[in-house]
Design an enzyme around this catalytic site. Structure first.
Site: not given
Length: 184
Positions: A55, A106, A176
């Site tokens: 990520r 998320s 995130e």
């Protein structure tokens, strides 16, 4: 690219943060990306130069910038197979995530090998609410708008979750989602 079916956002955003799901991510398909850097220069970066990891990409820290274009190398498959896999991924998302509620997707990166949602659930935080921001009852890694949530409500809830997980498990939870602009 079937893995990306249902992920909210843009191609540029997906490249910026190496978006992924279902065991794959953008780093597996990106050939090169045209980047506008903070200093105003524009240049192509190869997959290797993007320095992808879980990520993240070079654009978030070492060379801040935004993706203007992306060249992807996709696997050739039968159309029916692609559509079926995309539908399966979307169905899974509907069954396991609060996609019908207003949310930002998320909230936390998985602190590998753990899963952020599982940690939030095990800490007893599902349903915890600050102002109008609430930890989803369906999936612990989602904060939903239970009504009238402000950005500050969401930020306060994120901070509360981070503090709780750190105290209970000594694990740092990193977001995130990218937080930008004013926090009203």
């Amino acid at each position: 690219l079937e893995f990306a079916a249902g992920i909210p956002g843009s191609v540029g955003g997906a490249v910026y943060m190496n978006a992924g799901a279902h065991g794959s991510d953008i780093s597996r398909v990106l050939v090169k990306a045209l980047i506008l850097f903070e200093d105003g220069t524009i240049d192509w970066l190869t997959n290797e130069e993007m320095a992808f990891s879980y990520r993240t990409s070079i654009l978030q820290n070492e060379r801040p910038g935004i993706c203007l274009e992306a060249v992807l190398q996709l696997e050739q498959k039968e159309r029916d197979e692609i559509v079926a896999q995309m539908q399966k991924n979307k169905d899974y998302r509907k069954e396991t995530q609060p996609v019908s509620n207003p949310c930002a997707g998320s909230i936390f990166r998985n602190p590998l090998p753990e899963h952020a949602g599982r940690l939030v659930d095990e800490a007893g935080l599902k349903g915890h609410q600050i102002g109008g921001a609430k930890v989803s009852e369906m999936h612990g890694n989602f904060i939903v708008n239970a009504g009238g949530a402000t950005a500050q409500d969401v930020l306060d809830l994120i901070a509360f979750i981070q503090k709780t997980i750190k105290e209970k498990y000594d694990i740092d939870m990193h977001t995130e989602v990218e937080i930008i602009g004013e926090k009203r």
